[in-house]
Design an enzyme around this catalytic site. Sequence first.
Site, PDB file in Angstrom:
ATOM      1  N   TYR A 186       5.400  13.367  15.415  1.00 54.65           N
ATOM      2  CA  TYR A 186       5.497  12.594  16.646  1.00 54.65           C
ATOM      3  C   TYR A 186       6.540  13.158  17.400  1.00 54.65           C
ATOM      4  O   TYR A 186       6.421  12.780  18.904  1.00 54.65           O
ATOM      5  CB  TYR A 186       5.664  10.939  16.249  1.00 54.65           C
ATOM      6  CG  TYR A 186       4.397  10.697  15.489  1.00 54.65           C
ATOM      7  CD1 TYR A 186       3.204  10.542  16.281  1.00 54.65           C
ATOM      8  CD2 TYR A 186       4.761  10.301  14.243  1.00 54.65           C
ATOM      9  CE1 TYR A 186       2.139  10.176  15.771  1.00 54.65           C
ATOM     10  CE2 TYR A 186       3.201   9.983  13.767  1.00 54.65           C
ATOM     11  CZ  TYR A 186       2.010   9.860  14.019  1.00 54.65           C
ATOM     12  OH  TYR A 186       0.903   9.422  13.581  1.00 54.65           O
ATOM     13  N   LYS A 235      -1.894   3.812   0.949  1.00 56.70           N
ATOM     14  CA  LYS A 235      -2.682   4.754   0.165  1.00 56.70           C
ATOM     15  C   LYS A 235      -1.833   4.717  -1.420  1.00 56.70           C
ATOM     16  O   LYS A 235      -0.704   4.441  -1.492  1.00 56.70           O
ATOM     17  CB  LYS A 235      -2.550   5.950   0.482  1.00 56.70           C
ATOM     18  CG  LYS A 235      -3.229   6.709   1.777  1.00 56.70           C
ATOM     19  CD  LYS A 235      -3.045   7.925   2.348  1.00 56.70           C
ATOM     20  CE  LYS A 235      -3.928   8.103   3.404  1.00 56.70           C
ATOM     21  NZ  LYS A 235      -3.823   9.713   3.863  1.00 56.70           N
ATOM     22  N   HIS A 292       4.159   6.707   5.429  1.00 52.21           N
ATOM     23  CA  HIS A 292       4.382   8.185   5.312  1.00 52.21           C
ATOM     24  C   HIS A 292       5.080   8.197   3.806  1.00 52.21           C
ATOM     25  O   HIS A 292       6.280   8.006   3.747  1.00 52.21           O
ATOM     26  CB  HIS A 292       4.723   8.900   6.481  1.00 52.21           C
ATOM     27  CG  HIS A 292       3.785   9.066   7.495  1.00 52.21           C
ATOM     28  ND1 HIS A 292       4.172   9.356   8.628  1.00 52.21           N
ATOM     29  CD2 HIS A 292       2.314   8.803   7.414  1.00 52.21           C
ATOM     30  CE1 HIS A 292       3.152   9.365   9.538  1.00 52.21           C
ATOM     31  NE2 HIS A 292       1.993   9.048   8.908  1.00 52.21           N
ATOM     32  N   HIS A 343      -7.447   5.683  14.847  1.00 52.86           N
ATOM     33  CA  HIS A 343      -6.225   6.307  14.393  1.00 52.86           C
ATOM     34  C   HIS A 343      -5.337   6.652  15.757  1.00 52.86           C
ATOM     35  O   HIS A 343      -3.983   7.066  15.559  1.00 52.86           O
ATOM     36  CB  HIS A 343      -6.760   7.981  13.872  1.00 52.86           C
ATOM     37  CG  HIS A 343      -5.525   8.426  12.763  1.00 52.86           C
ATOM     38  ND1 HIS A 343      -5.421   7.144  11.623  1.00 52.86           N
ATOM     39  CD2 HIS A 343      -4.889   9.156  12.486  1.00 52.86           C
ATOM     40  CE1 HIS A 343      -4.700   7.925  10.696  1.00 52.86           C
ATOM     41  NE2 HIS A 343      -4.243   9.157  10.961  1.00 52.86           N
ATOM     42  N   ARG A 346      -3.162   1.614   9.144  1.00 49.79           N
ATOM     43  CA  ARG A 346      -4.540   2.659   9.010  1.00 49.79           C
ATOM     44  C   ARG A 346      -5.707   1.645   9.107  1.00 49.79           C
ATOM     45  O   ARG A 346      -5.678   0.558   8.779  1.00 49.79           O
ATOM     46  CB  ARG A 346      -4.672   3.509   7.563  1.00 49.79           C
ATOM     47  CG  ARG A 346      -3.459   4.343   7.278  1.00 49.79           C
ATOM     48  CD  ARG A 346      -3.527   4.976   6.013  1.00 49.79           C
ATOM     49  NE  ARG A 346      -2.261   6.043   5.872  1.00 49.79           N
ATOM     50  CZ  ARG A 346      -1.346   5.614   5.461  1.00 49.79           C
ATOM     51  NH1 ARG A 346      -1.128   4.304   4.865  1.00 49.79           N
ATOM     52  NH2 ARG A 346      -0.443   6.544   5.118  1.00 49.79           N
ATOM     53  N   ARG A 361      -2.869   4.141  15.990  1.00 48.24           N
ATOM     54  CA  ARG A 361      -2.007   4.191  15.095  1.00 48.24           C
ATOM     55  C   ARG A 361      -0.859   5.374  15.746  1.00 48.24           C
ATOM     56  O   ARG A 361       0.483   5.175  15.559  1.00 48.24           O
ATOM     57  CB  ARG A 361      -2.426   4.721  13.727  1.00 48.24           C
ATOM     58  CG  ARG A 361      -1.575   5.144  12.664  1.00 48.24           C
ATOM     59  CD  ARG A 361      -2.117   5.320  11.552  1.00 48.24           C
ATOM     60  NE  ARG A 361      -1.467   5.928  10.212  1.00 48.24           N
ATOM     61  CZ  ARG A 361      -0.691   5.479   9.519  1.00 48.24           C
ATOM     62  NH1 ARG A 361      -0.450   4.238   9.435  1.00 48.24           N
ATOM     63  NH2 ARG A 361       0.073   6.332   8.490  1.00 48.24           N
TER      64      ARG A 361
END
Length: 310
Positions: free
Chosen positions: A287, A174, A278, A252, A150, A255
């Site tokens: 994806y 995160k 994730h 992004h 990110r 990414r």
Amino acid sequence: MNNDHWISTFLEAKVAELGAAKNTQMAYARDLNSFSHWATTKAINFETIKRVNIEDYLVDCDTEGLATSTRARRLSAIKQLYRFAFEEGWLTEDPSIRIKGPKQPKRLPKTLEVVEVDRLLSAARTTGRTEADRLRNNCLMELLYATGMRVTELVGLPVSSARGNPQMLLVIGKGSKERMVPLSPPARMALAIWLESRDAAESKDQAKGDPPSKYLFPSRSKSGHLTRNRFYMLIKELAVSGGVEPSKVSPHTLRHAFATHLLANGADLRAIQTLLGHADVATTEIYTHVLDERLRELVFEKHPLSNKRV
């Protein structure tokens, strides 16, 4: 307790329990303050609000023309607030529990072709006012495409993580969750060259009395490192220089390209989930839909019978 106290206590708990990032805290605060302002105009407070009041608020948001995603995000914040209040014993029941959010159309993430990524990487090697800028730009883009980080993870990398010619980088994602991401040979080379240039410039600054920076990509910004906004503008400049449509390019989308290209070349979905950081593999599964869509487009565009009547 008044509404402000509810919100501040909830946000403090988010930070303490989940390590919520500053941007996440600000997003919750904006959405809940909007709800609080609406409630105040109706002469009601969080403690006495009923399900019908929350539904009325969502209707008003729709009337204002707010996007489906915005309304869904605001409802999510409200639901989390009331779940917290119920668990803390502030309420005997949760008025938001049975409210369903607006259905959002599934939108596939934008991605880039391999040739477009190659153009961006080539542009990064030649775009910049100084040699140091070009080395930094090259390192930023090589790292981004090699790891799928990110943008906040990339610009905030500590310089200590790059020492010793590493084959993998430790990334803080995160919720302060750590993960390891491998580096490709081009990324390792770009990193080593940039680090040499960065350290030489820093030595000169220290001779003038400036303190050393703890970041791999230092800047004079308030944060002490290259900002997200600056990198966003930079990647648009690289798109123009590389002949890639700027509207298709953002940090992004690189990414997304990282994940899509790995999947197209046979990578395991669980491995991609780990590399992207994730929490749920369901997030990564998008994806597979991107790849399916691209394969359909390929057939429609390239098959010799696609434009002929049957």
